[in-house]
Design a protein around this motif. Structure first.
Motif, PDB file in Angstrom:
ATOM      1  N   LEU A 201       0.871  -1.171  -0.056  1.00 49.44           N
ATOM      2  CA  LEU A 201      -0.037   0.199  -0.091  1.00 49.44           C
ATOM      3  C   LEU A 201       0.912   1.373   0.110  1.00 49.44           C
ATOM      4  CD1 LEU A 201      -2.452  -1.081   2.408  1.00 49.44           C
ATOM      5  CD2 LEU A 201      -3.218  -0.653   0.104  1.00 49.44           C
ATOM      6  N   GLY A 202       2.093   1.164   0.508  1.00 47.86           N
ATOM      7  CA  GLY A 202       3.093   2.224   0.817  1.00 47.86           C
ATOM      8  C   GLY A 202       3.375   2.685  -0.644  1.00 47.86           C
ATOM      9  N   PHE A 203       3.616   1.737  -1.686  1.00 45.44           N
ATOM     10  CA  PHE A 203       3.812   2.056  -2.838  1.00 45.44           C
ATOM     11  C   PHE A 203       2.865   2.746  -3.688  1.00 45.44           C
ATOM     12  CE2 PHE A 203       7.521  -0.757  -2.112  1.00 45.44           C
ATOM     13  CZ  PHE A 203       8.518  -0.029  -2.824  1.00 45.44           C
ATOM     14  N   SER A 204       1.520   2.380  -3.470  1.00 43.44           N
ATOM     15  CA  SER A 204       0.492   3.036  -4.165  1.00 43.44           C
ATOM     16  C   SER A 204       0.540   4.768  -3.567  1.00 43.44           C
ATOM     17  CB  SER A 204      -0.715   2.428  -3.652  1.00 43.44           C
ATOM     18  OG  SER A 204      -1.860   3.338  -4.171  1.00 43.44           O
ATOM     19  N   SER A 205       0.788   4.715  -2.483  1.00 46.07           N
ATOM     20  CA  SER A 205       0.786   6.324  -1.951  1.00 46.07           C
ATOM     21  C   SER A 205       2.037   6.955  -2.578  1.00 46.07           C
ATOM     22  CB  SER A 205       1.362   6.103  -0.470  1.00 46.07           C
ATOM     23  OG  SER A 205       0.203   5.986   0.424  1.00 46.07           O
ATOM     24  N   ILE A 206       3.214   6.381  -2.733  1.00 47.08           N
ATOM     25  CA  ILE A 206       4.397   6.940  -3.104  1.00 47.08           C
ATOM     26  C   ILE A 206       4.057   7.397  -4.504  1.00 47.08           C
ATOM     27  CG2 ILE A 206       6.891   6.749  -3.883  1.00 47.08           C
ATOM     28  CD1 ILE A 206       7.398   4.847  -1.694  1.00 47.08           C
ATOM     29  N   LEU A 207       3.507   6.453  -5.348  1.00 43.81           N
ATOM     30  CA  LEU A 207       3.447   6.533  -6.988  1.00 43.81           C
ATOM     31  C   LEU A 207       2.247   7.776  -6.907  1.00 43.81           C
ATOM     32  CD1 LEU A 207       3.535   3.094  -8.260  1.00 43.81           C
ATOM     33  CD2 LEU A 207       5.384   4.972  -8.463  1.00 43.81           C
ATOM     34  N   THR A 208       1.191   7.749  -6.230  1.00 42.82           N
ATOM     35  CA  THR A 208       0.148   8.700  -6.535  1.00 42.82           C
ATOM     36  C   THR A 208       0.758  10.235  -5.904  1.00 42.82           C
ATOM     37  OG1 THR A 208      -1.491   7.373  -5.748  1.00 42.82           O
ATOM     38  CG2 THR A 208      -2.217   9.486  -5.547  1.00 42.82           C
TER      39      THR A 208
ATOM     40  N   HIS B 153      11.739   4.157  16.394  1.00 41.83           N
ATOM     41  CA  HIS B 153      12.201   5.231  15.764  1.00 41.83           C
ATOM     42  C   HIS B 153      12.064   5.148  14.290  1.00 41.83           C
ATOM     43  CE1 HIS B 153      14.160   7.589  19.002  1.00 41.83           C
ATOM     44  NE2 HIS B 153      14.723   6.519  19.291  1.00 41.83           N
ATOM     45  N   PHE B 154      12.250   4.104  13.864  1.00 39.20           N
ATOM     46  CA  PHE B 154      11.840   3.948  12.230  1.00 39.20           C
ATOM     47  C   PHE B 154      10.435   4.010  11.872  1.00 39.20           C
ATOM     48  CE2 PHE B 154      15.817   0.960  11.057  1.00 39.20           C
ATOM     49  CZ  PHE B 154      16.520   1.773  11.241  1.00 39.20           C
ATOM     50  N   PHE B 155       9.707   3.333  12.675  1.00 37.21           N
ATOM     51  CA  PHE B 155       8.256   3.356  12.584  1.00 37.21           C
ATOM     52  C   PHE B 155       7.629   4.622  12.543  1.00 37.21           C
ATOM     53  CE2 PHE B 155       3.692   3.081  13.480  1.00 37.21           C
ATOM     54  CZ  PHE B 155       3.213   2.202  12.602  1.00 37.21           C
ATOM     55  N   TRP B 156       8.113   5.603  13.535  1.00 38.14           N
ATOM     56  CA  TRP B 156       7.392   6.822  13.710  1.00 38.14           C
ATOM     57  C   TRP B 156       8.055   8.057  12.961  1.00 38.14           C
ATOM     58  CZ3 TRP B 156       2.786   6.862  15.046  1.00 38.14           C
ATOM     59  CH2 TRP B 156       2.025   5.828  16.011  1.00 38.14           C
ATOM     60  N   PHE B 157       9.388   7.712  12.317  1.00 32.34           N
ATOM     61  CA  PHE B 157       9.986   8.459  11.502  1.00 32.34           C
ATOM     62  C   PHE B 157       9.058   8.647  10.189  1.00 32.34           C
ATOM     63  CE2 PHE B 157      12.591  10.143   8.054  1.00 32.34           C
ATOM     64  CZ  PHE B 157      13.290  11.131   8.878  1.00 32.34           C
ATOM     65  N   TYR B 158       8.397   7.591   9.819  1.00 30.17           N
ATOM     66  CA  TYR B 158       7.424   7.643   8.825  1.00 30.17           C
ATOM     67  C   TYR B 158       6.034   7.934   9.338  1.00 30.17           C
ATOM     68  CZ  TYR B 158       3.559   5.494   6.204  1.00 30.17           C
ATOM     69  OH  TYR B 158       2.282   5.217   5.735  1.00 30.17           O
ATOM     70  N   SER B 159       5.690   7.394  10.248  1.00 36.99           N
ATOM     71  CA  SER B 159       4.086   7.353  10.616  1.00 36.99           C
ATOM     72  C   SER B 159       3.796   8.577  11.303  1.00 36.99           C
ATOM     73  CB  SER B 159       3.798   6.351  11.740  1.00 36.99           C
ATOM     74  OG  SER B 159       3.813   5.138  11.172  1.00 36.99           O
ATOM     75  N   HIS B 160       4.968   9.479  11.814  1.00 38.15           N
ATOM     76  CA  HIS B 160       4.489  10.701  12.153  1.00 38.15           C
ATOM     77  C   HIS B 160       4.104  11.689  11.025  1.00 38.15           C
ATOM     78  CE1 HIS B 160       2.749  13.067  15.171  1.00 38.15           C
ATOM     79  NE2 HIS B 160       2.931  14.327  14.371  1.00 38.15           N
TER      80      HIS B 160
ATOM     81  N   LEU C 145       8.748  11.526   0.314  1.00 33.85           N
ATOM     82  CA  LEU C 145       9.767  11.521   1.148  1.00 33.85           C
ATOM     83  C   LEU C 145       9.716  10.442   2.431  1.00 33.85           C
ATOM     84  CD1 LEU C 145      10.733  15.136   1.331  1.00 33.85           C
ATOM     85  CD2 LEU C 145      11.561  13.528  -0.013  1.00 33.85           C
ATOM     86  N   ALA C 146       8.318  10.218   2.907  1.00 39.53           N
ATOM     87  CA  ALA C 146       8.379   9.214   4.185  1.00 39.53           C
ATOM     88  C   ALA C 146       7.940   8.002   3.839  1.00 39.53           C
ATOM     89  CB  ALA C 146       7.430  10.034   5.062  1.00 39.53           C
ATOM     90  N   THR C 147       7.276   7.786   3.079  1.00 43.58           N
ATOM     91  CA  THR C 147       6.937   6.345   2.937  1.00 43.58           C
ATOM     92  C   THR C 147       7.781   5.289   2.506  1.00 43.58           C
ATOM     93  OG1 THR C 147       4.937   7.107   1.818  1.00 43.58           O
ATOM     94  CG2 THR C 147       5.188   4.855   1.530  1.00 43.58           C
ATOM     95  N   PRO C 148       9.004   5.602   1.704  1.00 47.22           N
ATOM     96  CA  PRO C 148      10.126   4.771   1.620  1.00 47.22           C
ATOM     97  C   PRO C 148      10.713   4.358   3.101  1.00 47.22           C
ATOM     98  CG  PRO C 148      10.319   6.300   0.052  1.00 47.22           C
ATOM     99  CD  PRO C 148       9.281   6.843   0.895  1.00 47.22           C
ATOM    100  N   VAL C 149      10.754   5.096   4.091  1.00 45.86           N
ATOM    101  CA  VAL C 149      11.246   4.488   5.475  1.00 45.86           C
ATOM    102  C   VAL C 149      10.571   3.540   5.984  1.00 45.86           C
ATOM    103  CG1 VAL C 149      11.842   5.331   7.593  1.00 45.86           C
ATOM    104  CG2 VAL C 149      12.069   7.021   5.704  1.00 45.86           C
ATOM    105  N   ILE C 150       9.094   3.371   5.810  1.00 46.69           N
ATOM    106  CA  ILE C 150       8.226   2.543   6.680  1.00 46.69           C
ATOM    107  C   ILE C 150       8.589   1.261   5.632  1.00 46.69           C
ATOM    108  CG2 ILE C 150       5.987   3.033   5.191  1.00 46.69           C
ATOM    109  CD1 ILE C 150       6.272   2.026   9.010  1.00 46.69           C
ATOM    110  N   GLY C 151       8.729   1.419   4.123  1.00 41.31           N
ATOM    111  CA  GLY C 151       8.937   0.311   3.540  1.00 41.31           C
ATOM    112  C   GLY C 151       9.907  -0.461   3.838  1.00 41.31           C
ATOM    113  N   ILE C 152      11.078   0.128   4.094  1.00 38.27           N
ATOM    114  CA  ILE C 152      12.209  -0.307   4.377  1.00 38.27           C
ATOM    115  C   ILE C 152      12.245  -1.073   5.912  1.00 38.27           C
ATOM    116  CG2 ILE C 152      14.822  -0.159   5.186  1.00 38.27           C
ATOM    117  CD1 ILE C 152      14.627   2.359   3.246  1.00 38.27           C
ATOM    118  N   THR C 153      11.377  -0.452   6.765  1.00 42.42           N
ATOM    119  CA  THR C 153      11.404  -1.069   8.177  1.00 42.42           C
ATOM    120  C   THR C 153      10.404  -2.191   8.054  1.00 42.42           C
ATOM    121  OG1 THR C 153      11.296   1.191   8.884  1.00 42.42           O
ATOM    122  CG2 THR C 153      10.309  -0.358  10.418  1.00 42.42           C
TER     123      THR C 153
END
Lengths: 359, 608
Positions: B207-214, B287-294, B251-259
């Motif tokens: 789902l993150g990739f859908s967000s990134i592309l949109t 830290h990883f999770f909230w770096f994206y999720s915030h 900018l943020a979604t790739p971080v959660i993807g990696i995590t």
């Protein structure tokens, strides 16, 4: 420590505060050093927010009505921006925010830094129970029913700073005492700490022992999600007079017979998952375990004769405590935390003796 | 000046017959099979927006059912009643296992709240406004025929559906009990012999990739495809806020993807990253999770603000107050949102670093306050129509302001020590995410529904159900603030007796809320089946979507629009399609004549 003195708030303020924080038997009062100042900051934010929100809502509804559309007209001329006004409503909130931040920062630092004379106790968390070791090495054998679960009762002296050094044996947990207005996570790979100085007993008490000693109970809740019995992972902090506290923990530390030692181990560490009355729980009951057949998830089984052989039985129980995943009883999940390195041989022997006594 | 055709020639894709006047985008091109194929392979941003809308509403239904299950279980606590044994276990009986132990019953509850959280965050709130309404309206509002990369846009939708299918597969395999935050080491050890946690994590990853592309698509579209005459500060504020959102997504979604990928590696191959049993660090995951999720919290709320930015000026028939500060506030919120992730960890280890995050968190409150005051300022001396969208906008202002103000004691370190992970937090983020974004989304749906489907709806019924939702919402969640301050922890299947009254009130509120949403759905279904035909501009908007037919034609505009006025010049411009008698701006009659002439000769939708 803080510029806000909660005792100076208005009578209405006290009533609102007590409603917001009300607990059965305690009213809305916080019960530890430093907690009252946190409540003071909370109420300061509450009243500021109310002072913003109420006029905001009234204006919104009043204007929505007053300036309702009449066909054949257009909106009256009015400015579409006003630099001074816009600056004002950016800078004024920033001033209030800065004040909230500094108050919160002072309170936080004060409540993280324990005084040097604090009594240090060691708290261990696991799915799904808490164990507290007192300075003399004793552990709490007392339990109390909360909901449908027996939870441990931790005794602490009134008006004395106490510091819990905490660690988890498995996943994340968090130690929260709502009446003290504080919590801290309990993490598996490092120590965290939680200190508090409970208010004196003469300010409020919730019960009296058989011997007429007054005490006051506070709920402890696990506040970091940890699985099936997360909501049952409670405990009680019982604030007692200092002399009674010393007397009690010394009594617990006296040599006891193995069955009683085992029962205390069960109460402190095992009761959340293993019943002793035959009822089903997360793990198998201990009642009648000695001399009953076992079937395991890997297809193997033990006969009643094997299980009634003292050496064989002791070996099986010891293994199940230290490395539980080796033999999982059919019908139960592989949920138990390994205890290797966390429990003494004397305590294991006590548990074995206790289980044998549960016919 | 470029024409529409050659400007977008490379991005028209397979949309056949362009250049002809072929009616609305909804007009079927053939039989049922053809129509389905046409939709499934469409590169039309409007159809993709409608498909997102359908998918999001369906997931909203599932997430809502899970919420009702959670609230019903919480109607009474699990406790031992003398003579009756253990009572208060509802889910087990409901799902056909009346003899469930406390642990088994709680486990069902844990799966239900995880389902609710994961669906609502990843499959409903994040795509709701940007992917559904944004896809439909962002290109039209800037005068474009489509987004910059129409095929990529269709791919985003299929990725969204693929992600959702992974999520549903995980649910069919039994669901997960990790919570939507997937905190380690619980998430890397629970149900260790099962694949369903991996599937759920992969669902969030996809789902993150859908967000990134949109997001990427919208950023490029906003930069490159604005109509002639539309400078940055001539853009509708909806576009500004969706643009800010898109930057965050990219900018943020790739971080959660990696995590999430690291989490899957740890589960499948026992690589020690987060699990201390393997030598990892569980706080690192936070830290990883909230770096994206915030930042994603702002991905969720900015689009809600975007919708309110349009509804309030249009239905007040008045220029929005403080246009530039609104635009900069959106960007400011987006920028600061990257620096506040640590405020989810004030009680994790108790470190000095928390103070920095506390200070930065208060900083986010400033642009948010600016926006709220600007909306209020727009009402002043307006000409306010109390239409369903406007009712939703006022509800938003009320609920979102409560949500914002209750963030203050959470940002304050010493009070957060008490409130963290309590029901106070639960109530706070529902006021922001649901009272904010979801209410704005439904308000936006009421605002643009006539444009999207060419049908009006029963406005009186719509307002009644909006008010039912308002009452239900506050009954459900205001009680939860008090539960939180009194000591109720979140994610509890059971609780001590003294919390029961407030929990029961909250549960009743959730049923009222369910009635309100069902009512709104009925209003929309009735509109599709029997609604009056919608005029071009029912509310009197000035942005470009109100210059085109309802519903719009396949290529949105018959000729490339040229922008001559700002999006909110209600004091000088007659809304297109309106009678000068109803709206007496200076030169109203001349404007109307010029506009009619322009429409007639297909000169375009511009007028002067």
């Amino acid at each position: 420590m803080t510029m806000i003195d909660p005792s100076t708030t208005l009578i209405l303020g006290d009533a609102v505060h007590d409603y917001i924080f009300r607990r059965d038997g305690l009213g809305g009062r916080s019960m530890a050093d430093g907690a009252a100042s946190a409540d003071g900051i909370f109420m300061f934010i509450f009243w500021i927010s109310t002072a913003v929100f109420v006029p905001f809502t009234v204006l919104m509804l009043y204007w929505a009505f007053k300036y309702r559309r009449r066909p054949g007209t257009i909106a009256q001329a009015s400015p579409s921006h006003n630099t001074m006004l816009e600056l004002a409503w950016s800078v004024v909130p920033l001033g209030f925010f800065a004040y909230m931040f500094f108050e919160g920062f002072h309170g936080y630092m004060a409540r993280l830094t324990s005084p040097p004379d604090a009594i240090e106790m060691h708290l261990t968390a696991r799915k799904w129970s808490w164990t507290l070791a007192y300075p003399n090495g004793a552990e709490t054998p007392v339990q109390q029913r909360v909901g449908a679960q027996d939870v441990p009762v931790f005794y602490v002296p009134e008006d004395k700073p106490v510091k819990f050094r905490m660690i988890s044996q498995d996943v994340l947990h968090a130690f929260w005492v709502p009446d003290f207005r504080a919590k801290m996570d309990v993490i598996p790979n490092r120590y965290t700490s939680f200190w508090f100085k409970p208010d004196r007993l003469d300010s409020a008490s919730t019960g009296t022992t058989d011997t007429g000693v007054k005490y006051r109970d506070h709920f402890v809740f696990c506040a970091e999600y940890c699985g099936d019995l997360h909501s049952e992972m409670a405990a009680i902090i019982r604030v007692v007079p200092e002399a009674y506290y010393h007397e009690t923990i010394n009594k617990w530390n006296d040599a006891v017979d193995p069955v009683e030692l085992g029962r205390r181990q069960w109460a402190a560490k095992c009761a959340s998952c293993h019943s002793v009355d035959g009822s089903k729980n997360t793990g198998p009951t201990w009642k009648g375990l000695y001399g009953s057949s076992r079937e395991f998830t890997d297809g193997s089984s033990y006969t009643p004769e094997q299980m009634a052989n003292d050496d064989f039985f002791a070996e099986y129980i010891r293994e199940s405590i230290l490395v539980p995943a080796k033999k999982i009883v059919a019908g139960y999940p592989n949920q138990m935390t390994p205890w290797a390195g966390q429990i003494s041989e004397a305590q294991i022997n006590g548990i074995i003796a206790y289980i044998k006594s549960l016919k | 000046m470029a024409t529409i055709d050659d400007r977008n020639a490379d991005t028209l894709g397979s949309a056949a017959g362009h250049g002809h006047d072929e009616g609305s985008y909804l007009t079927p091109r053939g039989g049922l099979i053809t129509t389905i194929w046409d939709w499934a392979t469409t590169v039309d941003h409007k159809k993709i927006g409608v498909m997102y809308l359908a998918a999001v509403l369906m997931m909203f239904f599932f997430g809502g059912v899970a919420a009702l299950a959670v609230r019903t279980e919480l109607f009474s606590p699990v406790r031992e009643v003398p003579g009756e044994g253990i009572t208060g276990q509802w889910l087990g009986s409901f799902l056909g296992n009346p003899d469930a132990s406390i642990a088994e019953n709680n486990n069902l509850y844990n799966r239900a709240f995880t389902l609710h959280g994961a669906i609502m965050v990843f499959m409903v709130i994040i795509p709701s406004v940007p992917a559904a309404l944004g896809n439909f309206f962002l290109p039209i509002m800037i005068g474009a025929k489509d987004v910059a990369f129409p095929r990529l846009n269709l791919l985003s939708w299929y990725i969204y559906v693929t992600g959702s299918i992974f999520g549903i597969m995980s649910i069919l395999m039994g669901g997960v009990d990790t919570g939507w935050t997937f905190y380690t080491p619980y998430s890397t050890t629970t149900d260790a012999d099962q694949m369903r946690v991996v599937y759920m994590v992969l669902a969030a990853f996809i789902l993150g990739f859908s967000s990134i592309l949109t997001g990427l698509n919208f950023v490029v579209t906003t930069h490159k495809l604005r109509a002639p005459g539309m400078g940055w500060f001539d853009m509708p504020l909806f576009v500004w806020a969706v643009y800010a959102t898109s930057i965050l997504q990219v900018l943020a979604t790739p971080v959660i993807g990696i995590t999430l990928l690291l989490l899957v590696f740890e589960r499948l191959f026992r690589v020690g990253i987060f699990d201390p049993g393997l030598g990892g660090d569980p706080v690192l995951f936070q830290h990883f999770f909230w770096f994206y999720s915030h930042p994603v919290v702002y991905v969720m709320i900015l689009p809600g603000m975007a919708v309110i930015n349009e509804i309030i000026p249009v239905h007040s028939h008045k220029k929005i107050f403080g246009y530039r500060s609104m635009a900069f506030a959106s960007l400011g919120i987006a920028a600061v949102s990257f620096l506040v992730w640590g405020h989810h960890m004030f009680t994790s280890t108790g470190e000095l670093a928390a103070t920095v995050f506390s200070a930065l968190t208060f900083l986010v409150a400033v642009p948010t306050a600016v926006k709220v005051f600007n909306w209020l300022g727009t009402l002043y001396k307006g000409s306010i129509s109390m239409t369903p969208p406007m009712v939703y906008a006022l509800m938003f202002l009320f609920l979102f302001t409560i949500g914002g103000l209750t963030g203050l004691p959470l940002a304050t370190l010493s009070t957060d020590m008490h409130l963290h992970d309590s029901y106070f937090v639960v109530a706070h983020f529902h006021y922001v995410m649901m009272g904010g974004t979801i209410i704005a989304f439904i308000g936006g749906l009421h605002h643009w529904w006539p444009k999207m489907f060419g049908r009006m709806y029963n406005e009186r019924a719509a307002i009644v159900f909006a008010l039912v939702q308002f009452v239900g919402f506050n009954v459900t969640f205001f009680t939860q603030f008090i539960l939180g301050t009194r000591g109720m922890p979140r994610r509890y299947a059971s609780y001590v007796d003294e919390f029961q009254t407030l929990h029961q009130i909250s549960t009743f509120g959730s049923y009222i809320l369910a009635i309100g949403f069902t009512g709104s759905l009925a209003v929309f279904v009735h509109s599709l089946l029997a609604g009056k035909k919608a005029p071009q501009n029912p509310w009197g908007g000035l942005t470009l979507e109100w210059h085109v037919e309802s519903p719009p034609s396949t290529h949105n505009f018959h000729k490339e629009p040229i922008v001559h006025h700002g999006p909110y010049d209600f004091d000088t411009i007659l809304p297109p399609g309106w009678d000068p008698k109803d709206y007496p701006v200076p030169n109203a009659h001349e404007q109307a004549e010029a506009y009619a002439k322009a429409q007639h000769s297909h000169v375009g939708s511009s007028h002067h």
